[in-house]
Design a protein around this motif. Structure first.
Motif, PDB file in Angstrom:
ATOM      1  N   LYS A 138       0.841  -1.194   0.000  1.00  0.00           N
ATOM      2  CA  LYS A 138       0.000   0.000   0.000  1.00  0.00           C
ATOM      3  C   LYS A 138       0.874   1.242   0.000  1.00  0.00           C
ATOM      4  O   LYS A 138       2.034   1.216   0.436  1.00  0.00           O
ATOM      5  CB  LYS A 138      -0.897   0.014   1.244  1.00  0.00           C
ATOM      6  N   THR A 139       0.320   2.329  -0.486  1.00  0.00           N
ATOM      7  CA  THR A 139       1.018   3.610  -0.424  1.00  0.00           C
ATOM      8  C   THR A 139      -0.006   4.721  -0.453  1.00  0.00           C
ATOM      9  O   THR A 139      -1.191   4.497  -0.766  1.00  0.00           O
ATOM     10  CB  THR A 139       1.995   3.766  -1.601  1.00  0.00           C
ATOM     11  N   GLN A 140       0.420   5.932  -0.125  1.00  0.00           N
ATOM     12  CA  GLN A 140      -0.478   7.085  -0.145  1.00  0.00           C
ATOM     13  C   GLN A 140      -0.107   7.996  -1.309  1.00  0.00           C
ATOM     14  O   GLN A 140       1.074   8.277  -1.521  1.00  0.00           O
ATOM     15  CB  GLN A 140      -0.394   7.856   1.174  1.00  0.00           C
ATOM     16  N   VAL A 141      -1.129   8.438  -2.028  1.00  0.00           N
ATOM     17  CA  VAL A 141      -0.905   9.348  -3.149  1.00  0.00           C
ATOM     18  C   VAL A 141      -1.823  10.551  -3.026  1.00  0.00           C
ATOM     19  O   VAL A 141      -2.892  10.474  -2.406  1.00  0.00           O
ATOM     20  CB  VAL A 141      -1.145   8.647  -4.512  1.00  0.00           C
ATOM     21  N   LEU A 142      -1.381  11.639  -3.620  1.00  0.00           N
ATOM     22  CA  LEU A 142      -2.186  12.855  -3.660  1.00  0.00           C
ATOM     23  C   LEU A 142      -3.043  12.811  -4.916  1.00  0.00           C
ATOM     24  O   LEU A 142      -2.521  12.763  -6.035  1.00  0.00           O
ATOM     25  CB  LEU A 142      -1.268  14.081  -3.673  1.00  0.00           C
ATOM     26  N   CYS A 143      -4.362  12.780  -4.733  1.00  0.00           N
ATOM     27  CA  CYS A 143      -5.282  12.670  -5.865  1.00  0.00           C
ATOM     28  C   CYS A 143      -6.416  13.667  -5.680  1.00  0.00           C
ATOM     29  O   CYS A 143      -7.104  13.652  -4.650  1.00  0.00           O
ATOM     30  CB  CYS A 143      -5.833  11.245  -5.939  1.00  0.00           C
ATOM     31  N   ASP A 144      -6.601  14.546  -6.672  1.00  0.00           N
ATOM     32  CA  ASP A 144      -7.631  15.595  -6.567  1.00  0.00           C
ATOM     33  C   ASP A 144      -7.462  16.405  -5.286  1.00  0.00           C
ATOM     34  O   ASP A 144      -8.443  16.701  -4.587  1.00  0.00           O
ATOM     35  CB  ASP A 144      -9.037  14.989  -6.617  1.00  0.00           C
ATOM     36  N   SER A 145      -6.189  16.695  -4.942  1.00  0.00           N
ATOM     37  CA  SER A 145      -5.838  17.506  -3.764  1.00  0.00           C
ATOM     38  C   SER A 145      -6.094  16.790  -2.445  1.00  0.00           C
ATOM     39  O   SER A 145      -5.984  17.390  -1.384  1.00  0.00           O
ATOM     40  CB  SER A 145      -6.604  18.842  -3.772  1.00  0.00           C
ATOM     41  N   LYS A 146      -6.435  15.489  -2.490  1.00  0.00           N
ATOM     42  CA  LYS A 146      -6.692  14.724  -1.265  1.00  0.00           C
ATOM     43  C   LYS A 146      -5.718  13.564  -1.183  1.00  0.00           C
ATOM     44  O   LYS A 146      -5.353  12.977  -2.190  1.00  0.00           O
ATOM     45  CB  LYS A 146      -8.131  14.207  -1.243  1.00  0.00           C
ATOM     46  N   LEU A 147      -5.345  13.227   0.049  1.00  0.00           N
ATOM     47  CA  LEU A 147      -4.433  12.121   0.281  1.00  0.00           C
ATOM     48  C   LEU A 147      -5.234  10.826   0.349  1.00  0.00           C
ATOM     49  O   LEU A 147      -6.152  10.705   1.168  1.00  0.00           O
ATOM     50  CB  LEU A 147      -3.660  12.338   1.578  1.00  0.00           C
ATOM     51  N   GLU A 148      -4.895   9.864  -0.502  1.00  0.00           N
ATOM     52  CA  GLU A 148      -5.628   8.609  -0.551  1.00  0.00           C
ATOM     53  C   GLU A 148      -4.666   7.427  -0.467  1.00  0.00           C
ATOM     54  O   GLU A 148      -3.540   7.503  -0.964  1.00  0.00           O
ATOM     55  CB  GLU A 148      -6.454   8.502  -1.843  1.00  0.00           C
ATOM     56  N   SER A 149      -5.135   6.337   0.145  1.00  0.00           N
ATOM     57  CA  SER A 149      -4.356   5.112   0.240  1.00  0.00           C
ATOM     58  C   SER A 149      -4.769   4.179  -0.892  1.00  0.00           C
ATOM     59  O   SER A 149      -5.957   3.891  -1.066  1.00  0.00           O
ATOM     60  CB  SER A 149      -4.590   4.435   1.593  1.00  0.00           C
ATOM     61  N   ILE A 150      -3.788   3.724  -1.690  1.00  0.00           N
ATOM     62  CA  ILE A 150      -4.083   2.837  -2.813  1.00  0.00           C
ATOM     63  C   ILE A 150      -3.099   1.666  -2.800  1.00  0.00           C
ATOM     64  O   ILE A 150      -2.100   1.684  -2.096  1.00  0.00           O
ATOM     65  CB  ILE A 150      -3.977   3.577  -4.165  1.00  0.00           C
ATOM     66  N   ASN A 151      -3.407   0.651  -3.579  1.00  0.00           N
ATOM     67  CA  ASN A 151      -2.474  -0.448  -3.769  1.00  0.00           C
ATOM     68  C   ASN A 151      -1.251   0.068  -4.518  1.00  0.00           C
ATOM     69  O   ASN A 151      -1.387   0.842  -5.471  1.00  0.00           O
ATOM     70  CB  ASN A 151      -3.113  -1.579  -4.554  1.00  0.00           C
ATOM     71  N   ALA A 152      -0.067  -0.374  -4.101  1.00  0.00           N
ATOM     72  CA  ALA A 152       1.161   0.075  -4.766  1.00  0.00           C
ATOM     73  C   ALA A 152       1.172  -0.318  -6.234  1.00  0.00           C
ATOM     74  O   ALA A 152       1.797   0.349  -7.062  1.00  0.00           O
ATOM     75  CB  ALA A 152       2.377  -0.509  -4.055  1.00  0.00           C
ATOM     76  N   SER A 153       0.470  -1.372  -6.589  1.00  0.00           N
ATOM     77  CA  SER A 153       0.423  -1.813  -7.988  1.00  0.00           C
ATOM     78  C   SER A 153      -0.349  -0.845  -8.873  1.00  0.00           C
ATOM     79  O   SER A 153      -0.268  -0.917 -10.094  1.00  0.00           O
ATOM     80  CB  SER A 153      -0.202  -3.208  -8.082  1.00  0.00           C
ATOM     81  N   GLU A 154      -1.104   0.080  -8.255  1.00  0.00           N
ATOM     82  CA  GLU A 154      -1.924   1.017  -9.027  1.00  0.00           C
ATOM     83  C   GLU A 154      -1.261   2.377  -9.206  1.00  0.00           C
ATOM     84  O   GLU A 154      -1.856   3.288  -9.787  1.00  0.00           O
ATOM     85  CB  GLU A 154      -3.285   1.189  -8.340  1.00  0.00           C
ATOM     86  N   ILE A 155      -0.025   2.524  -8.735  1.00  0.00           N
ATOM     87  CA  ILE A 155       0.698   3.781  -8.945  1.00  0.00           C
ATOM     88  C   ILE A 155       0.985   3.959 -10.432  1.00  0.00           C
ATOM     89  O   ILE A 155       1.345   3.013 -11.127  1.00  0.00           O
ATOM     90  CB  ILE A 155       2.013   3.783  -8.161  1.00  0.00           C
ATOM     91  N   VAL A 156       0.821   5.175 -10.915  1.00  0.00           N
ATOM     92  CA  VAL A 156       1.078   5.469 -12.330  1.00  0.00           C
ATOM     93  C   VAL A 156       2.106   6.592 -12.441  1.00  0.00           C
ATOM     94  O   VAL A 156       2.332   7.338 -11.476  1.00  0.00           O
ATOM     95  CB  VAL A 156      -0.226   5.867 -13.056  1.00  0.00           C
ATOM     96  N   PRO A 157       2.733   6.751 -13.594  1.00  0.00           N
ATOM     97  CA  PRO A 157       3.671   7.858 -13.779  1.00  0.00           C
ATOM     98  C   PRO A 157       3.004   9.202 -13.525  1.00  0.00           C
ATOM     99  O   PRO A 157       1.938   9.481 -14.079  1.00  0.00           O
ATOM    100  CB  PRO A 157       4.087   7.714 -15.249  1.00  0.00           C
ATOM    101  N   GLY A 158       3.601  10.013 -12.672  1.00  0.00           N
ATOM    102  CA  GLY A 158       3.053  11.319 -12.353  1.00  0.00           C
ATOM    103  C   GLY A 158       2.359  11.373 -11.018  1.00  0.00           C
ATOM    104  O   GLY A 158       2.045  12.459 -10.533  1.00  0.00           O
ATOM    105  N   ASP A 159       2.100  10.228 -10.396  1.00  0.00           N
ATOM    106  CA  ASP A 159       1.476  10.238  -9.076  1.00  0.00           C
ATOM    107  C   ASP A 159       2.373  10.947  -8.065  1.00  0.00           C
ATOM    108  O   ASP A 159       3.588  10.781  -8.072  1.00  0.00           O
ATOM    109  CB  ASP A 159       1.222   8.802  -8.594  1.00  0.00           C
ATOM    110  N   ILE A 160       1.755  11.722  -7.184  1.00  0.00           N
ATOM    111  CA  ILE A 160       2.461  12.346  -6.069  1.00  0.00           C
ATOM    112  C   ILE A 160       2.265  11.427  -4.872  1.00  0.00           C
ATOM    113  O   ILE A 160       1.152  11.235  -4.405  1.00  0.00           O
ATOM    114  CB  ILE A 160       1.899  13.744  -5.750  1.00  0.00           C
ATOM    115  N   CYS A 161       3.347  10.847  -4.386  1.00  0.00           N
ATOM    116  CA  CYS A 161       3.266   9.827  -3.348  1.00  0.00           C
ATOM    117  C   CYS A 161       3.885  10.326  -2.056  1.00  0.00           C
ATOM    118  O   CYS A 161       4.912  10.995  -2.064  1.00  0.00           O
ATOM    119  CB  CYS A 161       3.979   8.569  -3.844  1.00  0.00           C
TER     120      CYS A 161
END
Length: 245
Positions: A138-161
Protein backbone atom coordinates in the motif's frame (compact mmCIF):
# COMPACT_ATOMS: atom_id res chain seq x y z
CA UNK A 1 -3.98 7.78 -24.24
CA UNK A 2 -2.30 6.92 -27.51
CA UNK A 3 0.87 4.97 -28.14
CA UNK A 4 2.93 8.15 -28.58
CA UNK A 5 1.87 9.42 -25.13
CA UNK A 6 2.96 6.19 -23.46
CA UNK A 7 6.30 6.18 -25.25
CA UNK A 8 6.88 9.84 -24.37
CA UNK A 9 6.27 9.11 -20.67
CA UNK A 10 8.60 6.12 -20.73
CA UNK A 11 11.30 8.24 -22.36
CA UNK A 12 10.94 10.92 -19.66
CA UNK A 13 11.07 8.37 -16.83
CA UNK A 14 14.22 6.72 -18.15
CA UNK A 15 16.11 10.02 -17.77
CA UNK A 16 14.28 11.40 -14.71
CA UNK A 17 17.56 11.34 -12.78
CA UNK A 18 19.11 13.68 -15.35
CA UNK A 19 16.34 16.31 -15.09
CA UNK A 20 15.15 18.60 -12.35
CA UNK A 21 12.00 17.62 -10.47
CA UNK A 22 10.18 20.56 -12.07
CA UNK A 23 11.11 19.39 -15.57
CA UNK A 24 9.91 15.87 -14.82
CA UNK A 25 6.58 17.08 -13.41
CA UNK A 26 6.06 19.37 -16.37
CA UNK A 27 6.77 16.56 -18.82
CA UNK A 28 4.33 14.29 -16.97
CA UNK A 29 1.72 17.05 -16.79
CA UNK A 30 1.15 16.91 -13.03
CA UNK A 31 0.68 19.61 -10.40
CA UNK A 32 2.59 18.72 -7.19
CA UNK A 33 0.00 20.53 -5.06
CA UNK A 34 -3.04 18.66 -6.35
CA UNK A 35 -1.71 15.47 -7.90
CA UNK A 36 -3.47 13.68 -10.73
CA UNK A 37 -7.23 13.51 -11.01
CA UNK A 38 -8.89 10.13 -10.53
CA UNK A 39 -9.90 10.15 -14.19
CA UNK A 40 -6.37 10.88 -15.38
CA UNK A 41 -4.86 8.24 -13.08
CA UNK A 42 -7.34 5.66 -14.38
CA UNK A 43 -6.42 6.51 -17.99
CA UNK A 44 -2.71 6.13 -17.30
CA UNK A 45 -3.22 2.86 -15.44
CA UNK A 46 -5.20 1.44 -18.38
CA UNK A 47 -2.61 2.61 -20.92
CA UNK A 48 0.61 1.69 -19.10
CA UNK A 49 -0.45 -1.18 -16.87
CA UNK A 50 0.11 -2.01 -13.24
CA UNK A 51 3.23 -1.25 -11.24
CA UNK A 52 4.26 -4.90 -10.98
CA UNK A 53 7.18 -7.05 -12.02
CA UNK A 54 6.05 -9.25 -14.91
CA UNK A 55 5.87 -12.91 -13.97
CA UNK A 56 5.61 -15.92 -16.23
CA UNK A 57 4.96 -19.49 -15.06
CA UNK A 58 8.31 -21.19 -14.32
CA UNK A 59 9.31 -23.91 -16.81
CA UNK A 60 9.11 -27.53 -15.75
CA UNK A 61 12.23 -29.31 -14.53
CA UNK A 62 12.49 -31.28 -17.78
CA UNK A 63 12.22 -28.06 -19.80
CA UNK A 64 15.03 -26.52 -17.76
CA UNK A 65 17.22 -29.59 -18.28
CA UNK A 66 16.62 -29.62 -22.05
CA UNK A 67 17.37 -25.91 -22.18
CA UNK A 68 20.92 -26.63 -20.99
CA UNK A 69 21.55 -28.61 -24.19
CA UNK A 70 20.50 -25.82 -26.57
CA UNK A 71 24.00 -24.34 -26.67
CA UNK A 72 25.88 -25.26 -29.87
CA UNK A 73 29.08 -26.18 -27.99
CA UNK A 74 27.13 -28.55 -25.74
CA UNK A 75 25.54 -30.16 -28.78
CA UNK A 76 28.94 -30.66 -30.38
CA UNK A 77 30.23 -32.34 -27.21
CA UNK A 78 27.15 -34.54 -27.06
CA UNK A 79 27.64 -35.58 -30.69
CA UNK A 80 31.31 -36.28 -29.98
CA UNK A 81 30.34 -38.51 -27.05
CA UNK A 82 27.89 -40.46 -29.23
CA UNK A 83 30.45 -40.91 -32.02
CA UNK A 84 33.17 -41.92 -29.54
CA UNK A 85 30.84 -44.43 -27.90
CA UNK A 86 29.85 -45.90 -31.29
CA UNK A 87 33.51 -46.26 -32.33
CA UNK A 88 34.35 -47.99 -29.04
CA UNK A 89 31.36 -50.29 -29.44
CA UNK A 90 32.28 -51.34 -32.99
CA UNK A 91 36.04 -51.60 -32.44
CA UNK A 92 36.78 -55.31 -32.58
CA UNK A 93 40.34 -54.80 -31.39
CA UNK A 94 39.11 -53.31 -28.14
CA UNK A 95 38.25 -55.88 -25.49
CA UNK A 96 38.27 -53.84 -22.25
CA UNK A 97 36.30 -50.92 -20.79
CA UNK A 98 39.02 -48.32 -21.34
CA UNK A 99 37.67 -47.62 -24.83
CA UNK A 100 34.58 -46.17 -23.18
CA UNK A 101 36.44 -43.77 -20.88
CA UNK A 102 36.36 -40.84 -23.33
CA UNK A 103 32.58 -40.87 -24.06
CA UNK A 104 31.80 -41.48 -20.38
CA UNK A 105 33.93 -38.49 -19.32
CA UNK A 106 32.26 -36.26 -21.90
CA UNK A 107 28.79 -37.34 -20.74
CA UNK A 108 29.70 -36.71 -17.10
CA UNK A 109 30.88 -33.20 -18.01
CA UNK A 110 27.61 -32.52 -19.84
CA UNK A 111 25.57 -33.80 -16.91
CA UNK A 112 27.54 -31.61 -14.49
CA UNK A 113 27.05 -28.60 -16.77
CA UNK A 114 23.29 -29.22 -16.97
CA UNK A 115 23.05 -29.65 -13.19
CA UNK A 116 24.84 -26.35 -12.55
CA UNK A 117 22.68 -24.56 -15.13
CA UNK A 118 19.41 -25.79 -13.60
CA UNK A 119 20.65 -24.92 -10.10
CA UNK A 120 21.48 -21.37 -11.20
CA UNK A 121 18.03 -20.91 -12.77
CA UNK A 122 16.31 -22.14 -9.62
CA UNK A 123 18.44 -19.77 -7.58
CA UNK A 124 17.46 -16.84 -9.86
CA UNK A 125 13.76 -17.68 -9.46
CA UNK A 126 14.11 -17.71 -5.68
CA UNK A 127 15.90 -14.34 -5.79
CA UNK A 128 13.04 -12.87 -7.85
CA UNK A 129 10.47 -14.29 -5.44
CA UNK A 130 12.39 -12.74 -2.55
CA UNK A 131 12.42 -9.38 -4.32
CA UNK A 132 8.65 -9.58 -4.84
CA UNK A 133 8.11 -10.08 -1.11
CA UNK A 134 9.96 -6.80 -0.48
CA UNK A 135 7.56 -4.75 -2.60
CA UNK A 136 5.23 -2.39 -0.77
CA UNK A 137 1.57 -3.37 -0.75
CA UNK A 138 0.00 0.00 0.00
CA UNK A 139 1.02 3.61 -0.42
CA UNK A 140 -0.48 7.08 -0.14
CA UNK A 141 -0.91 9.35 -3.15
CA UNK A 142 -2.19 12.85 -3.66
CA UNK A 143 -5.28 12.67 -5.87
CA UNK A 144 -7.63 15.60 -6.57
CA UNK A 145 -5.84 17.51 -3.76
CA UNK A 146 -6.69 14.72 -1.27
CA UNK A 147 -4.43 12.12 0.28
CA UNK A 148 -5.63 8.61 -0.55
CA UNK A 149 -4.36 5.11 0.24
CA UNK A 150 -4.08 2.84 -2.81
CA UNK A 151 -2.47 -0.45 -3.77
CA UNK A 152 1.16 0.08 -4.77
CA UNK A 153 0.42 -1.81 -7.99
CA UNK A 154 -1.92 1.02 -9.03
CA UNK A 155 0.70 3.78 -8.94
CA UNK A 156 1.08 5.47 -12.33
CA UNK A 157 3.67 7.86 -13.78
CA UNK A 158 3.05 11.32 -12.35
CA UNK A 159 1.48 10.24 -9.08
CA UNK A 160 2.46 12.35 -6.07
CA UNK A 161 3.27 9.83 -3.35
CA UNK A 162 3.75 10.35 0.39
CA UNK A 163 6.33 8.08 1.99
CA UNK A 164 7.32 8.12 5.65
CA UNK A 165 10.20 6.69 7.63
CA UNK A 166 9.92 2.91 7.89
CA UNK A 167 7.97 2.58 4.64
CA UNK A 168 9.11 0.56 1.67
CA UNK A 169 9.42 2.56 -1.53
CA UNK A 170 6.47 1.49 -3.74
CA UNK A 171 8.00 2.46 -7.09
CA UNK A 172 11.03 4.14 -8.63
CA UNK A 173 10.65 7.75 -7.51
CA UNK A 174 12.05 11.13 -8.51
CA UNK A 175 12.31 13.20 -5.34
CA UNK A 176 10.85 16.70 -5.17
CA UNK A 177 11.77 17.84 -1.64
CA UNK A 178 13.50 15.97 1.18
CA UNK A 179 15.64 16.87 4.17
CA UNK A 180 18.47 14.57 5.32
CA UNK A 181 16.82 11.59 3.67
CA UNK A 182 18.52 8.20 4.06
CA UNK A 183 17.57 4.94 2.37
CA UNK A 184 18.61 1.32 2.72
CA UNK A 185 18.93 0.03 -0.84
CA UNK A 186 21.17 -2.96 -0.14
CA UNK A 187 18.58 -5.36 -1.56
CA UNK A 188 19.11 -3.86 -5.03
CA UNK A 189 22.64 -2.46 -5.02
CA UNK A 190 24.43 -4.45 -2.32
CA UNK A 191 25.50 -1.31 -0.46
CA UNK A 192 25.90 -2.10 3.25
CA UNK A 193 25.39 1.45 4.53
CA UNK A 194 22.36 3.69 4.20
CA UNK A 195 22.51 6.14 1.30
CA UNK A 196 21.76 9.86 1.45
CA UNK A 197 19.39 11.31 -1.14
CA UNK A 198 19.16 14.87 -2.41
CA UNK A 199 16.33 15.98 -4.74
CA UNK A 200 18.34 19.01 -5.89
CA UNK A 201 20.97 16.83 -7.53
CA UNK A 202 20.92 16.23 -11.28
CA UNK A 203 22.87 13.20 -12.43
CA UNK A 204 24.78 14.13 -15.57
CA UNK A 205 26.96 11.06 -16.16
CA UNK A 206 26.10 8.75 -19.04
CA UNK A 207 24.43 5.43 -18.24
CA UNK A 208 24.58 5.86 -14.45
CA UNK A 209 24.21 2.86 -12.16
CA UNK A 210 21.50 2.81 -9.50
CA UNK A 211 24.11 3.77 -6.87
CA UNK A 212 24.73 7.03 -8.75
CA UNK A 213 21.08 8.15 -8.79
CA UNK A 214 21.13 10.21 -5.59
CA UNK A 215 17.95 12.07 -6.54
CA UNK A 216 15.93 8.86 -6.94
CA UNK A 217 14.34 6.34 -4.61
CA UNK A 218 14.44 2.77 -5.86
CA UNK A 219 11.46 0.46 -5.64
CA UNK A 220 11.35 -1.92 -2.63
CA UNK A 221 14.05 -0.05 -0.71
CA UNK A 222 13.47 0.90 2.93
CA UNK A 223 13.13 4.53 3.92
CA UNK A 224 14.97 5.35 7.16
CA UNK A 225 14.29 9.06 7.65
CA UNK A 226 11.08 10.67 6.61
CA UNK A 227 10.73 13.72 4.37
CA UNK A 228 7.95 16.14 5.11
CA UNK A 229 4.54 14.63 4.36
CA UNK A 230 3.73 16.01 0.93
CA UNK A 231 7.16 16.29 -0.60
CA UNK A 232 7.67 13.26 -2.83
CA UNK A 233 6.69 12.81 -6.44
CA UNK A 234 6.55 9.25 -7.75
CA UNK A 235 7.25 8.71 -11.36
CA UNK A 236 6.97 4.98 -11.93
CA UNK A 237 9.44 3.48 -14.32
CA UNK A 238 8.14 1.05 -16.97
CA UNK A 239 8.08 -2.69 -15.93
CA UNK A 240 11.02 -3.60 -18.44
CA UNK A 241 13.34 -1.29 -16.54
CA UNK A 242 12.50 -3.00 -13.21
CA UNK A 243 13.33 -6.70 -14.83
CA UNK A 244 16.53 -5.27 -15.92
CA UNK A 245 17.60 -4.36 -12.30
Amino acid sequence: FIHEDVERMKAVLKVAHAKSAEEVMEALNVNPKTGLTQEEAAKRLAAIGKNELPRTPPPTMWAQILEQFEDNLVRILLAAAVVSFFIALTDKDSVDWTSYVEPIVILLILIANATIGVWQELKSEKALDALLTLQANKTQVLCDSKLESINASEIVPGDICVIRGGDRVPADIRLIIAMELKVNQSALTGEADTVSKDPRMIVTIDNPMNQDKHNMLLSSCLLYTSPSPRDLSTNRMPSSALKKK
